[in-house]
Motif scaffolding. Structure first.
Motif, mmCIF file in Angstrom:
data_model
loop_
_atom_site.group_PDB
_atom_site.id
_atom_site.type_symbol
_atom_site.label_atom_id
_atom_site.label_comp_id
_atom_site.label_asym_id
_atom_site.label_seq_id
_atom_site.Cartn_x
_atom_site.Cartn_y
_atom_site.Cartn_z
ATOM 1 N N ALA A 46 0.794 -1.228 0.000
ATOM 2 C CA ALA A 46 0.000 0.000 0.000
ATOM 3 C C ALA A 46 0.824 1.275 0.000
ATOM 4 O O ALA A 46 0.320 2.342 -0.373
ATOM 5 N N ASP A 47 2.078 1.233 0.424
ATOM 6 C CA ASP A 47 2.896 2.442 0.480
ATOM 7 C C ASP A 47 3.709 2.671 -0.794
ATOM 8 O O ASP A 47 4.499 3.608 -0.856
ATOM 9 N N ASP A 48 3.514 1.823 -1.796
ATOM 10 C CA ASP A 48 4.374 1.879 -2.981
ATOM 11 C C ASP A 48 3.832 2.780 -4.082
ATOM 12 O O ASP A 48 2.612 2.942 -4.249
ATOM 13 N N ILE A 49 4.770 3.350 -4.829
ATOM 14 C CA ILE A 49 4.501 3.972 -6.121
ATOM 15 C C ILE A 49 5.216 3.112 -7.146
ATOM 16 O O ILE A 49 6.448 2.999 -7.124
ATOM 17 N N VAL A 50 4.466 2.475 -8.023
ATOM 18 C CA VAL A 50 5.015 1.507 -8.965
ATOM 19 C C VAL A 50 5.009 2.090 -10.372
ATOM 20 O O VAL A 50 3.971 2.587 -10.843
ATOM 21 N N LEU A 51 6.154 2.028 -11.041
ATOM 22 C CA LEU A 51 6.243 2.403 -12.450
ATOM 23 C C LEU A 51 6.178 1.136 -13.285
ATOM 24 O O LEU A 51 7.008 0.233 -13.126
ATOM 25 N N ARG A 96 9.400 11.924 -12.812
ATOM 26 C CA ARG A 96 9.719 12.731 -11.629
ATOM 27 C C ARG A 96 8.730 13.884 -11.438
ATOM 28 O O ARG A 96 8.526 14.353 -10.318
ATOM 29 N N GLU A 97 8.116 14.333 -12.523
ATOM 30 C CA GLU A 97 7.085 15.359 -12.372
ATOM 31 C C GLU A 97 5.884 14.815 -11.601
ATOM 32 O O GLU A 97 5.252 15.529 -10.815
ATOM 33 N N LEU A 98 5.570 13.529 -11.832
ATOM 34 C CA LEU A 98 4.450 12.907 -11.123
ATOM 35 C C LEU A 98 4.850 12.423 -9.735
ATOM 36 O O LEU A 98 4.027 12.420 -8.815
ATOM 37 N N ALA A 99 6.089 11.993 -9.594
ATOM 38 C CA ALA A 99 6.583 11.466 -8.313
ATOM 39 C C ALA A 99 7.928 12.116 -8.024
ATOM 40 O O ALA A 99 8.984 11.525 -8.293
ATOM 41 N N PRO A 100 7.925 13.339 -7.486
ATOM 42 C CA PRO A 100 9.175 14.081 -7.286
ATOM 43 C C PRO A 100 10.218 13.337 -6.458
ATOM 44 O O PRO A 100 11.421 13.505 -6.678
ATOM 45 N N ASP A 101 9.782 12.526 -5.514
ATOM 46 C CA ASP A 101 10.725 11.779 -4.680
ATOM 47 C C ASP A 101 11.101 10.434 -5.282
ATOM 48 O O ASP A 101 11.870 9.672 -4.684
ATOM 49 N N GLY A 102 10.550 10.133 -6.442
ATOM 50 C CA GLY A 102 10.849 8.878 -7.112
ATOM 51 C C GLY A 102 9.813 7.800 -6.845
ATOM 52 O O GLY A 102 8.960 7.929 -5.958
ATOM 53 N N VAL A 103 9.870 6.753 -7.631
ATOM 54 C CA VAL A 103 8.988 5.598 -7.447
ATOM 55 C C VAL A 103 9.701 4.574 -6.579
ATOM 56 O O VAL A 103 10.926 4.568 -6.482
ATOM 57 N N THR A 104 8.932 3.691 -5.964
ATOM 58 C CA THR A 104 9.538 2.712 -5.058
ATOM 59 C C THR A 104 9.727 1.339 -5.689
ATOM 60 O O THR A 104 10.397 0.482 -5.108
ATOM 61 N N ALA A 105 9.156 1.129 -6.877
ATOM 62 C CA ALA A 105 9.327 -0.146 -7.574
ATOM 63 C C ALA A 105 9.109 0.066 -9.063
ATOM 64 O O ALA A 105 8.317 0.923 -9.471
ATOM 65 N N VAL A 106 9.823 -0.715 -9.870
ATOM 66 C CA VAL A 106 9.725 -0.615 -11.328
ATOM 67 C C VAL A 106 9.496 -2.006 -11.906
ATOM 68 O O VAL A 106 10.216 -2.956 -11.564
ATOM 69 N N LEU A 107 8.493 -2.125 -12.763
ATOM 70 C CA LEU A 107 8.246 -3.371 -13.487
ATOM 71 C C LEU A 107 8.432 -3.106 -14.965
ATOM 72 O O LEU A 107 7.680 -2.347 -15.580
ATOM 73 N N ASP A 108 9.455 -3.730 -15.547
ATOM 74 C CA ASP A 108 9.802 -3.532 -16.956
ATOM 75 C C ASP A 108 9.183 -4.640 -17.801
ATOM 76 O O ASP A 108 9.520 -5.807 -17.635
ATOM 77 N N LEU A 109 8.290 -4.245 -18.702
ATOM 78 C CA LEU A 109 7.639 -5.213 -19.595
ATOM 79 C C LEU A 109 7.988 -4.956 -21.053
ATOM 80 O O LEU A 109 7.413 -5.576 -21.935
ATOM 81 N N SER A 110 8.931 -4.039 -21.297
ATOM 82 C CA SER A 110 9.277 -3.693 -22.676
ATOM 83 C C SER A 110 10.745 -3.891 -23.011
ATOM 84 O O SER A 110 11.099 -4.177 -24.152
ATOM 85 N N GLY A 111 11.629 -3.713 -22.015
ATOM 86 C CA GLY A 111 13.061 -3.812 -22.259
ATOM 87 C C GLY A 111 13.676 -2.540 -22.797
ATOM 88 O O GLY A 111 14.894 -2.386 -22.812
ATOM 89 N N ALA A 112 12.833 -1.587 -23.233
ATOM 90 C CA ALA A 112 13.348 -0.384 -23.891
ATOM 91 C C ALA A 112 13.735 0.705 -22.906
ATOM 92 O O ALA A 112 14.559 1.556 -23.218
ATOM 93 N N ASP A 113 13.139 0.708 -21.725
ATOM 94 C CA ASP A 113 13.316 1.829 -20.803
ATOM 95 C C ASP A 113 13.999 1.442 -19.497
ATOM 96 O O ASP A 113 13.965 2.193 -18.528
#
Length: 306
Positions: free
Chosen positions: A144-149, A203-220
């Motif tokens: 519940a405390d996460d911001i996920v990209l 960073r405009e949406l999450a100035p302090d950063g996201v707490t987790a990243v899920l990559d489904l494309s490989g490009a970014d």
């Protein structure tokens, strides 16, 4: 019984008669009502997993299934004849897949389908849904405390990942083309356009950063160090690029799991997981379904009906 087969890597798909599958002690035989197309299906058909899985021709492709249990092995207690099930029927070799009127499935690969789902909807869930669920729950431990990209958030796996992360209480930012932003908003995500300047937009949406990243494309994946919040190092997972391990992250290869399928069924029946079907094709038109998948522009899942 009728099934789709190919007789060599790169060979054409044919609909033909094949023998009915035999089932072992801890297997079930399923009368297939629907399957769905995943890119791995046609990649395997060109030899994409030849280095890791034995292949026995002719191959019946397909790993996703929804249908009705027709026979159970003598050690099976979890399911009964007549049960409606869905599953990710990946076996230890490439051969008897789900693009057929019947399929044999190890009990570990199937579960009772969501009660409120059609067979078409249920068939669209297993591989993509399990991939998203296992990445978010087992590898990233999202809460519940996460911001996920989520990269490629409007795709087959991405659409499930957005909804599952939100069901876990997380805030979700998803990359997609501009034309899919409204779709992501409808799922509850905050969309951003991928490409140059992505890190700044996140960073405009999450100035302090996201707490987790899920990559489904490989490009970014290379943007990850620039968007992760302090203290979140290593909370990145990729289903595309094993190089994610160099970031301290997790390379995810989905596995069949009946308990996880039960969780997905509950999410669907609770209204937390919606399934978008791009198009359906009868078994005889599987090649058209693959052609559409290979174009790479569909939103939602392509389903094959039997």
């Amino acid at each position: 019984m009728r099934a789709v087969v190919y007789n060599e890597y790169g060979g054409p798909l044919e609909v033909t008669d094949v023998d009915e599958p035999k089932i072992g002690p801890d297997w079930v035989k399923i009368a297939v009502r629907a399957s769905s197309v995943n890119p791995v299906d046609w990649k395997i058909a060109t030899g994409g997993l030849d280095a890791v899985l034995d292949t026995y021709f002719p191959v019946v492709p397909g790993w996703d299934v929804a249908g009705v249990v027709e026979e159970v092995g003598p050690s099976v207690t979890e399911l009964e004849v007549g049960d409606e099930v869905f599953g990710y029927v990946r076996k230890d070799a490439v051969q008897g897949g789900t693009y057929a009127e019947k399929v044999g499935a190890p009990i570990r690969t199937v579960a009772k389908k969501p009660a409120d789902a059609s067979f078409e909807q249920a068939a669209a869930i297993p591989l993509a849904g399990l991939t998203a669920f296992q990445a978010l729950v087992h590898h990233l431990d999202v809460g519940a405390d996460d911001i996920v990209l989520v990269h490629a958030a409007s795709g087959g796996v991405g659409s499930f990942a957005v909804q599952i992360a939100i069901s876990l209480g997380a805030r979700v930012i998803g990359t997609a083309s501009d034309g899919n932003h409204d779709y992501l908003r409808g799922l509850g995500a905050e969309p951003v356009t991928y490409g140059d300047g992505l890190a700044e937009r996140v960073r405009e949406l999450a100035p302090d950063g996201v707490t987790a990243v899920l990559d489904l494309s490989g490009a970014d994946l290379d943007t990850t160090p620039h968007v992760l919040a302090g203290g979140s190092e290593g909370r990145v997972a990729s289903i595309i690029d094993p190089a994610v391990k160099e970031l301290g992250g997790h390379y995810v290869f989905v596995r069949p799991d009946a308990d996880d399928l039960d969780e997905l069924a509950s999410l669907f029946d609770d209204g937390a997981l919606k399934v978008e079907i791009a198009e359906t094709f009868p078994l005889a038109e599987t090649q058209k379904a693959w052609d559409l998948s290979q174009e790479g522009h569909t939103r939602g899942k392509i389903v094959i009906t039997v």
